[in-house]
Design an enzyme around this catalytic site. Structure first.
Site, short mmCIF file in Angstrom:
data_model
loop_
_atom_site.label_atom_id
_atom_site.label_comp_id
_atom_site.label_asym_id
_atom_site.label_seq_id
_atom_site.Cartn_x
_atom_site.Cartn_y
_atom_site.Cartn_z
N CYS A 2 0.85 -1.18 0.00
CA CYS A 2 0.00 0.00 0.00
C CYS A 2 0.89 1.23 0.00
O CYS A 2 2.10 1.13 0.23
CB CYS A 2 -0.88 -0.02 1.24
SG CYS A 2 -1.76 -1.58 1.40
N ARG A 27 1.19 2.06 -6.01
CA ARG A 27 1.44 1.00 -5.04
C ARG A 27 0.19 0.17 -4.72
O ARG A 27 0.26 -0.85 -4.04
CB ARG A 27 1.99 1.59 -3.73
CG ARG A 27 3.29 2.33 -3.91
CD ARG A 27 3.78 2.89 -2.59
NE ARG A 27 4.12 1.83 -1.69
CZ ARG A 27 5.31 1.26 -1.59
NH1 ARG A 27 6.29 1.66 -2.37
NH2 ARG A 27 5.54 0.29 -0.74
N TRP A 76 -3.64 -1.85 -1.52
CA TRP A 76 -3.66 -3.07 -2.32
C TRP A 76 -4.13 -4.16 -1.35
O TRP A 76 -3.42 -4.50 -0.41
CB TRP A 76 -2.27 -3.37 -2.87
CG TRP A 76 -2.25 -4.53 -3.82
CD1 TRP A 76 -2.62 -4.51 -5.14
CD2 TRP A 76 -1.82 -5.87 -3.55
NE1 TRP A 76 -2.47 -5.76 -5.69
CE2 TRP A 76 -1.98 -6.62 -4.74
CE3 TRP A 76 -1.35 -6.52 -2.41
CZ2 TRP A 76 -1.66 -7.96 -4.83
CZ3 TRP A 76 -1.02 -7.87 -2.50
CH2 TRP A 76 -1.18 -8.57 -3.70
N ASN A 102 0.87 -0.66 5.89
CA ASN A 102 1.31 -1.32 4.66
C ASN A 102 1.99 -2.62 5.09
O ASN A 102 2.96 -2.57 5.84
CB ASN A 102 2.31 -0.43 3.90
CG ASN A 102 3.00 -1.16 2.77
OD1 ASN A 102 2.45 -2.09 2.19
ND2 ASN A 102 4.21 -0.73 2.44
N GLY A 103 1.48 -3.76 4.63
CA GLY A 103 2.11 -5.04 5.00
C GLY A 103 1.06 -6.05 5.43
O GLY A 103 -0.13 -5.88 5.15
N GLU A 485 9.49 -11.24 -21.77
CA GLU A 485 9.09 -9.91 -21.31
C GLU A 485 7.94 -9.36 -22.17
O GLU A 485 6.99 -8.76 -21.65
CB GLU A 485 10.30 -8.97 -21.33
CG GLU A 485 10.01 -7.50 -21.09
CD GLU A 485 9.40 -7.18 -19.73
OE1 GLU A 485 9.22 -8.09 -18.90
OE2 GLU A 485 9.05 -6.01 -19.51
N LYS A 489 4.30 -8.27 -20.58
CA LYS A 489 3.69 -6.95 -20.76
C LYS A 489 2.25 -7.08 -21.22
O LYS A 489 1.35 -6.41 -20.74
CB LYS A 489 4.46 -6.11 -21.79
CG LYS A 489 5.78 -5.55 -21.35
CD LYS A 489 5.71 -4.38 -20.39
CE LYS A 489 5.71 -4.82 -18.96
NZ LYS A 489 6.91 -5.19 -18.33
N GLU A 492 -0.07 -8.48 -18.45
CA GLU A 492 -0.37 -7.64 -17.29
C GLU A 492 -1.20 -6.41 -17.62
O GLU A 492 -1.99 -5.98 -16.78
CB GLU A 492 0.89 -7.28 -16.48
CG GLU A 492 1.90 -6.41 -17.13
CD GLU A 492 3.08 -6.12 -16.18
OE1 GLU A 492 4.15 -5.80 -16.68
OE2 GLU A 492 2.94 -6.19 -14.95
N HIS A 508 9.39 -28.84 -29.65
CA HIS A 508 9.25 -29.78 -28.54
C HIS A 508 7.87 -29.69 -27.88
O HIS A 508 7.67 -30.19 -26.79
CB HIS A 508 10.35 -29.54 -27.50
CG HIS A 508 11.73 -29.80 -28.04
ND1 HIS A 508 12.19 -31.07 -28.30
CD2 HIS A 508 12.72 -28.95 -28.41
CE1 HIS A 508 13.43 -30.99 -28.79
NE2 HIS A 508 13.77 -29.72 -28.86
N LYS A 611 2.53 -1.89 -8.16
CA LYS A 611 3.88 -1.78 -8.70
C LYS A 611 4.92 -2.41 -7.80
O LYS A 611 5.82 -3.09 -8.24
CB LYS A 611 4.22 -0.31 -8.93
CG LYS A 611 5.61 -0.15 -9.51
CD LYS A 611 5.66 0.93 -10.53
CE LYS A 611 6.96 0.91 -11.30
NZ LYS A 611 7.00 -0.10 -12.36
C1 AGP Z 1 6.69 -5.55 -14.42
O1 AGP Z 1 5.97 -5.02 -15.46
C2 AGP Z 1 5.93 -6.03 -13.30
N1 AGP Z 1 4.98 -5.09 -12.83
C3 AGP Z 1 6.64 -6.84 -12.25
O2 AGP Z 1 6.93 -8.06 -12.85
C4 AGP Z 1 7.94 -6.28 -11.61
O3 AGP Z 1 8.96 -6.22 -12.55
C5 AGP Z 1 8.32 -7.18 -10.42
O4 AGP Z 1 7.29 -7.17 -9.47
C6 AGP Z 1 9.62 -6.77 -9.78
O5 AGP Z 1 9.55 -5.48 -9.25
P1 AGP Z 1 10.87 -4.74 -8.79
O6 AGP Z 1 11.70 -4.53 -10.01
O7 AGP Z 1 10.41 -3.45 -8.19
O8 AGP Z 1 11.55 -5.63 -7.81
#
Ligand code: AGP
Length: 616
Positions: A2, A27, A76, A102-103, A485, A489, A492, A508, A611
């Site tokens: 959060c 966050r 969150w 937060n936590g 990657e 993207k 997500e 395979h 994030k």
């Molecule tokens: C990336 O688009 C994601 N939101 C996620 O995979 C992110 O890279 C991952 O949670 C790691 O975060 P960090 O780099 O802040 O450790």
């Protein structure tokens, strides 16, 4: 994960809190809320499920004449769904104190039993309200918020940053951290608290990072830091390197679009100052001394998500230049399998936020076993770099969109620099290779800018493909993690099924997925530099084409060999093979953004995500 903000001072409290929450919304955005005191010393809470805009509407409908003390939260959800009642702040001591968190409090069931036994009725399903109630009980017992706060934080298991304020102690906010981030902002006659500096960078750039298991107590004129036993802790302030402009959209429709376009600078700024007299020199590694770097016989890169793909790409380069075996592990898998670690192992963590709990725990685990730990991080003074023996910062600037873009290319850049530094110190890097890499770094920002310029072409492609339900990505060598990657993207932010494959793996199993019209992005290696890999990827394209796939080939300018077999071709500038991911990923980022936009989705704040993942 959060976002929290706290304020004491003569300013417009609600404005300070809501502008801080706006910058922390990345966050978590399941709900938002504030608690403030009015002119008569009464506590007021406004909170609402959904994004911050809904809280702002509520504050317009039900204004409060706030005085100078307040706390704010963007959530969150962990304990309890994203409802109004579960939103923070939560109240204790008959409504006289407010608390945000937060936590996760792991022993919440045990603590709740105590609250139930005391006859206190809780209204939410959150662990936080249990803590607020417990704090209330302690305040009534001790008559003093500071003593009560210390007693309560010592009883909590799990992870937390907590902020508390009390009607009877109106000019103070108390904050505690245990495995969750907390920073203090130092103002003139006012002070701030935040999950990160974004919470207050619009007001001050002077900051103090609060260390693990410490409590910060702020008033308008003072900041005091103590440990959980009440002993004073000394602290140092630092200046935040970026300002609010860097954290705003700057004319773009989304933070993600802005951040994709900022990649030339992210790469250039990460290299800046690290080429000294024709050599790659990372001061933070030099400070470790050459002997330990020469002695290492193994590197393990730990990271999650996008950062782990940057790690996979970095591994190719580090092995190539430093001739040391490199493995890449997801941070959350690493420590639970008892990895073999010796005093000659180096663990490199990669994290944009520097707060990812899984990665933080992996670093702690490695450190406890005497391993040299190096952090690649984008966030100044975050927990992971502070926990590590050396911090190699990426200088991508603040990344706000949940989907990581510029941090990814900056992470690859930083890992390449580490590989080159290690190679030089270990004597495995030839002068010619070092000179070639330095030349490549010089031209890279320009080449990334050319990749950014594919935006319009990709936007059209995404527009035509708006109804697509599944997309595959194929790459080889460094193109393989780039494909992973690209798929991440799309998952997500566009909520589309997507998978990345190593091109050689297709036969395979995954080729069974190929059906008429199945879109496949293929990252084609350079035919000039890697003719063998190029021809192997070319045959994969033909095999897929023969089975009806729609092939979108990402090629270097001048590659005409795949043209007859590709439905769409995206041309990119010529770069050294090892640098290909840094340009090839850019059209994949645009594609995810444009497809999500075509579907009417919020690209910066995708559903269910946050994030910074500060829970395990
Ligand atoms: C990336 O688009 C994601 N939101 C996620 O995979 C992110 O890279 C991952 O949670 C790691 O975060 P960090 O780099 O802040 O450790």
């Amino acid at each position: 994960m959060c976002g929290i903000v706290g304020y004491v001072g003569p300013g417009d409290t609600l404005e300070v809190l809501t502008s801080g929450l706006k910058r922390l919304e990345y966050r978590g955005y399941d709900s938002a809320g504030v608690a403030v005191l009015d002119d008569y010393g009464e506590m007021h809470v406004r909170k609402r499920s959904g994004k911050l805009a809904r809280l702002v509407e509520l504050l317009d409908d039900q204004p409060i004449a706030a005085t100078g003390t307040g706390i704010g939260h963007t959530r969150w959800a962990t304990h309890g769904g994203p409802t109004d009642v579960n939103a923070h702040p939560h109240l204790g001591d008959d409504g006289k104190l407010a608390l945000i968190h937060n936590g996760i409090v792991e022993n919440f069931a045990e603590l709740k039993a105590e609250i139930d036994a005391a006859g206190i009725e809780l209204v939410s399903e959150t662990d936080t309200e249990v803590v607020a109630a417990l704090l209330g009980l302690e305040v009534s017992r001790t008559g003093d918020l500071e003593t009560a706060f210390r007693a309560v934080v010592k009883r909590l298991h799990g992870t937390f940053t907590l902020l508390a304020m009390h009607r009877d102690d109106p000019a103070r906010v108390y904050a505690a951290r245990h495995s969750s981030p907390l920073v203090v902002g130092l103002g003139d006659g006012e002070n701030f608290l935040g999950s990160d500096v974004a919470a207050f960078v619009g007001y001050t750039r002077r900051a103090v990072a609060v260390e693990e298991d410490n409590i910060a107590i702020i008033t308008p004129d003072s900041v005091r830091i103590i440990d959980f036993d009440g002993a004073p802790v000394s602290f140092e302030e630092y200046e935040v390197a970026w300002n609010t402009d860097a954290a705003d959209k700057g004319g773009w429709d989304s933070f993600m679009a802005k951040e994709i376009s900022e990649q030339p600078d992210a790469v250039a700024n990460t290299v800046r100052g690290r080429v000294v007299d024709g050599h790659i020199e990372i001061d933070e590694l030099t400070a470790l001394g050459d002997a330990p770097l020469q002695a290492i016989d193994r590197i393990i890169i730990v990271a999650c998500g996008t950062a782990s793909y940057a790690g996979q790409i970095g591994a190719y380069a580090i092995e190539q230049w430093a001739r040391v075996p490199v493995s890449v592990e997801l941070s959350h898998e690493f420590r639970y399998r008892e990895p073999v670690l010796t005093d000659r192992t180096m663990v490199i963590s990669v994290s944009q936020s520097g707060e990812t709990m899984d990665t933080m725990m992996a670093v702690k685990y490695a450190k406890e076993r005497g391993v040299t730990t190096v952090s690649v991080c984008n966030t100044q003074s975050a927990s992971i770099p502070r926990e590590s023996d050396a911090a190699v910062y990426t200088h991508a600037g603040p990344e706000v969109a949940v989907a990581s873009t510029k941090a990814f290319t900056a992470q690859i850049t930083a890992l390449y620099l580490i590989g080159l530094h290690l190679g030089r110190v270990r004597g495995t890097l030839t002068e010619a290779d070092e000179a070639a890499a330095i030349l490549a770094f010089e031209s890279l920002p320009g080449h990334v800018a050319e990749a950014v310029a594919t935006h319009e072409q990709i936007a059209q492609l995404a527009h035509w493909m708006a109804d697509t339900r599944s997309v595959l990505f194929l790459g080889r060598h460094v193109g393989y993690p780039t494909a992973l990657e690209g798929a991440l993207k799309l998952k997500e932010i566009a909520y589309i099924h997507a998978e990345g494959f190593a091109a050689g793996e297709l036969k395979h199993g995954p080729i069974a997925l190929i059906d008429h019209g199945q879109p496949v992005f293929v990252l084609v290696p350079s035919p000039r530099q890697s003719p063998v890999m190029h021809s192997k990827v070319e045959s994969k394209i033909q095999e897929m084409r023969a089975r009806g796939a729609r092939v979108i080939a990402i090629v270097e300018n001048g590659d005409t060999l795949v043209l007859p077999f590709a439905d769409d071709v995206i041309r990119l500038p010529l770069v050294d093979s090892i640098f290909e991911p840094i340009v090839q990923v850019v059209p994949l980022q645009w594609f995810a953004l444009e497809l999500a936009t075509a579907k009417g989705l919020d690209v910066d704040q995708p559903r269910n995500l946050a994030k910074s993942v500060t829970v395990e």
